[in-house]
Design a protein around this motif. Structure first.
Motif, PDB file in Angstrom:
ATOM      1  N   THR A 137      -0.257  10.853   7.972  1.00  0.00           N
ATOM      2  CA  THR A 137       1.069  10.775   7.556  1.00  0.00           C
ATOM      3  C   THR A 137       1.068  10.104   6.021  1.00  0.00           C
ATOM      4  OG1 THR A 137       2.065  10.959   9.717  1.00  0.00           O
ATOM      5  CG2 THR A 137       3.389  10.003   7.886  1.00  0.00           C
ATOM      6  N   GLN A 138       0.447   9.058   5.852  1.00  0.00           N
ATOM      7  CA  GLN A 138       0.520   8.090   4.551  1.00  0.00           C
ATOM      8  C   GLN A 138      -0.215   9.079   3.486  1.00  0.00           C
ATOM      9  OE1 GLN A 138      -0.132   3.958   4.754  1.00  0.00           O
ATOM     10  NE2 GLN A 138      -0.515   4.060   6.851  1.00  0.00           N
ATOM     11  N   LEU A 139      -1.335   9.744   3.650  1.00  0.00           N
ATOM     12  CA  LEU A 139      -1.909  10.598   2.768  1.00  0.00           C
ATOM     13  C   LEU A 139      -1.158  11.852   2.385  1.00  0.00           C
ATOM     14  CD1 LEU A 139      -5.466  10.618   4.179  1.00  0.00           C
ATOM     15  CD2 LEU A 139      -4.657   9.299   2.505  1.00  0.00           C
ATOM     16  N   ILE A 140      -0.358  12.314   3.232  1.00  0.00           N
ATOM     17  CA  ILE A 140       0.541  13.326   2.737  1.00  0.00           C
ATOM     18  C   ILE A 140       1.744  12.929   1.891  1.00  0.00           C
ATOM     19  CG2 ILE A 140       2.237  15.021   3.783  1.00  0.00           C
ATOM     20  CD1 ILE A 140      -0.476  16.081   4.052  1.00  0.00           C
ATOM     21  N   GLU A 141       2.427  11.878   2.422  1.00  0.00           N
ATOM     22  CA  GLU A 141       3.255  11.125   1.707  1.00  0.00           C
ATOM     23  C   GLU A 141       3.077  10.787   0.022  1.00  0.00           C
ATOM     24  OE1 GLU A 141       4.850   7.996   4.165  1.00  0.00           O
ATOM     25  OE2 GLU A 141       5.893   9.409   5.327  1.00  0.00           O
ATOM     26  N   ALA A 142       1.736  10.446   0.036  1.00  0.00           N
ATOM     27  CA  ALA A 142       1.178   9.824  -1.134  1.00  0.00           C
ATOM     28  C   ALA A 142       0.795  11.098  -2.108  1.00  0.00           C
ATOM     29  CB  ALA A 142       0.246   9.040  -1.225  1.00  0.00           C
ATOM     30  N   SER A 143       0.542  12.355  -1.521  1.00  0.00           N
ATOM     31  CA  SER A 143      -0.181  13.380  -2.401  1.00  0.00           C
ATOM     32  C   SER A 143       1.235  14.027  -2.991  1.00  0.00           C
ATOM     33  CB  SER A 143      -1.000  14.225  -1.439  1.00  0.00           C
ATOM     34  OG  SER A 143      -0.045  14.996  -0.349  1.00  0.00           O
ATOM     35  N   ASP A 144       1.064  14.957  -3.833  1.00  0.00           N
ATOM     36  CA  ASP A 144       2.161  15.631  -4.466  1.00  0.00           C
ATOM     37  C   ASP A 144       1.616  16.854  -4.928  1.00  0.00           C
ATOM     38  OD1 ASP A 144       4.251  16.574  -5.537  1.00  0.00           O
ATOM     39  OD2 ASP A 144       4.337  15.087  -7.286  1.00  0.00           O
ATOM     40  N   PHE A 145       1.508  18.060  -4.237  1.00  0.00           N
ATOM     41  CA  PHE A 145       1.282  19.271  -4.665  1.00  0.00           C
ATOM     42  C   PHE A 145       1.961  20.403  -4.143  1.00  0.00           C
ATOM     43  CE2 PHE A 145      -1.099  18.078  -1.103  1.00  0.00           C
ATOM     44  CZ  PHE A 145      -1.026  19.353  -0.342  1.00  0.00           C
ATOM     45  N   PRO A 146       2.151  21.463  -5.061  1.00  0.00           N
ATOM     46  CA  PRO A 146       3.342  22.604  -4.793  1.00  0.00           C
ATOM     47  C   PRO A 146       2.345  23.600  -3.728  1.00  0.00           C
ATOM     48  CG  PRO A 146       1.968  23.018  -6.919  1.00  0.00           C
ATOM     49  CD  PRO A 146       1.520  21.771  -6.359  1.00  0.00           C
TER      50      PRO A 146
END
Length: 497
Positions: free
Chosen positions: A292-301
């Protein structure tokens, strides 16, 4: 073979491929030989005629077409690998030119373009930067007693009792289910433990208080078969009531049920097992929390075509039209699943995670047991459905999260560090710790263009204002924080230095 890739967006690419006539020659020869086997040519056995004879009989165009059809996918896959892109959807292919195959001086070529959704560039947050809190592992005497009682239950005996049945008792029953006058289902001589709740809804409540010889009647919805979900009249005849008698928890039981000589040694072992079980449960929560934390920190289309394709497949499988509102309902879940998959696939590649054939086989056997299927039949069904690679991918993603957990700061609710390696074991041979980089700056988005004269005046005024601001803050100007107009204004008014 030449290839050129043009990124139409962060998630879509256009691939231009060119295969010269010389490179195409072997595939053309192979196609000619295959086609020669399908026709009768006077004076030659099938498949033995020279190429020029085959060309005169079938036509060069038919051979070229066959060779293109046979090899287009291989050329595409080679071009993809060379370009370093990861396709995510079915490609849209357009053949722009085919070689003429007129001889050694032929300068024509097979040229085709492919548009396809691709995996975007994904920045991986460093797991070491994240702290995950998990419940503290505390094994109580009650936990040990529960483990001991479960072991004793495996060695229990059943004894007839002349009393009302209660939860945990075993009853021997006949059961008949009817809808109207139609007998829908019936069983006889079944042993059932009250409290298991794995037959009919409400059955356990009706059996509590029954005695041998009683007949219990009630209504219940059927849980399976052609009449699943329909309400039926159920009649149960109770033949006997038995209670489970557990053996005494003493040294004799310890020697019978384990390799230990005393009950105290057995309890110590059960405490250790309970500790390991809770530690595994502890990491299960850590797994979800870290992802969950890794997903929230990442940012990609996300590639929109992949999402739409997944939704369309889901609707088709449910027999719904492609414009059914249910598609909008499931879109967030599809997007979340795809984002999770893409990020964890990136981690799996970075950690060089591998899934061995034995690991995959063990997983498939476990899944077969869960579904109550023969392992061979399950593996064959998975292969026919094209699910084996999907299983392997999911296993790789799970191993990637475990590798990330070894780097993360895992603490329990008491503030103590959790030794992840002690629970998971050491890192697998061949896995590496990747070099994580700082999050890259993204270029500012261009504001939508305005379409009238007022828009032009607005742009001029904004440019003037930005130019003034640029003069005042030349040393602090960061193009990533400004629009294109602001950057142009800054460059126009900046000095040579």
């Amino acid at each position: 073979m030449k290839q050129n890739v043009e990124h139409l967006s962060e998630t879509r690419a256009k691939l231009s491929v060119e295969v010269s006539a010389k490179e195409f020659e072997p595939e053309y020869d192979k196609a000619a030989k295959e086609l020669a086997k399908q026709v009768d040519l006077p004076g030659f056995r099938r498949g033995k005629a020279p190429r020029r004879v085959v060309e005169s009989k079938i036509g060069r165009g038919a051979i070229i077409e066959q060779a293109v059809n046979d090899n287009l996918d291989a050329y595409y896959q080679a071009a993809v690998a060379e370009a370093g892109i990861v396709p995510m959807s079915r490609p849209d292919v357009a053949i722009d030119e085919v070689p003429e195959m007129t001889g050694k001086d032929d300068t024509t070529a097979l040229k085709f373009t492919v548009e396809v959704d691709v995996r975007p560039e994904i920045w991986m947050p460093n797991p070491a930067d994240f702290e995950v809190e998990v419940p503290a592992v505390e094994v109580s005497d009650d936990d040990v007693q529960s483990e001991l009682d479960a072991l004793r239950d495996r060695f229990s005996t059943l004894t007839n009792v002349e009393r009302e049945a209660k939860e945990g008792d075993y009853v021997n029953i006949d059961m008949v289910a009817k809808i109207g006058e139609e007998n829908i289902d019936d069983v006889a001589g079944v042993s059932y433990r009250i409290g298991d709740n794995n037959m009919l809804e409400g059955q356990d409540e009706e059996l509590v208080g029954a005695q041998a010889g009683d007949v219990v009647e009630f209504k219940a919805k059927l849980a399976g078969g052609d009449h699943e979900g329909e309400e039926a009249d159920v009649t149960i005849t109770v033949h006997s009531v038995k209670e489970s008698v557990l053996p005494e928890a003493d040294d004799d039981f310890a020697m019978m049920a384990s390799e230990f000589d005393t009950i105290d040694e057995l309890k110590d072992d059960l405490r250790e097992q309970a500790t390991k079980t809770k530690a595994n449960e502890q990491l299960s929560g850590a797994y979800e929390a870290l992802v969950t934390q890794l997903i929230e920190a990442s940012d990609f289309p996300l590639p929109e075509g992949v999402i739409n394709e997944e939704i369309e497949n889901h609707l088709r499988n449910e027999g719904k039209e492609l414009d059914d509102p249910h598609g909008d309902e499931i879109r967030p879940d599809v997007e979340e699943a795809l984002r999770n998959q893409l990020l964890l696939d990136t981690y799996a590649e970075a950690f060089k995670v591998e899934v061995s054939q034995q690991e995959l086989l063990d997983f498939l056997v476990t899944q077969a047991q869960m579904y109550g299927m023969d392992p061979n039949q399950f593996v064959q069904a998975a292969a026919q459905a094209g699910q084996v690679n999907a299983f392997a991918g999911e296993m790789a993603r799970n191993k990637a999260v475990m590798a990330a957990l070894r780097l993360a700061q895992v603490k329990d609710t008491n503030g103590n560090d959790v030794d992840v390696n002690e629970i998971l074991g050491e890192q697998a041979e061949g896995e590496v710790v990747p070099e994580f980089t700082d999050k890259p700056h993204k270029a500012a988005k261009v504001a939508p263009a305005k379409s009238d004269d007022a828009a032009d005046e607005s742009i001029e005024e904004e440019s003037d204002e930005n130019a003034e601001n640029a003069d005042e803050n030349t040393d602090e100007f960061n193009p990533a924080d400004h629009t294109v107009d602001q950057v142009l204004a800054h460059v126009e008014n900046a000095d040579d230095e």
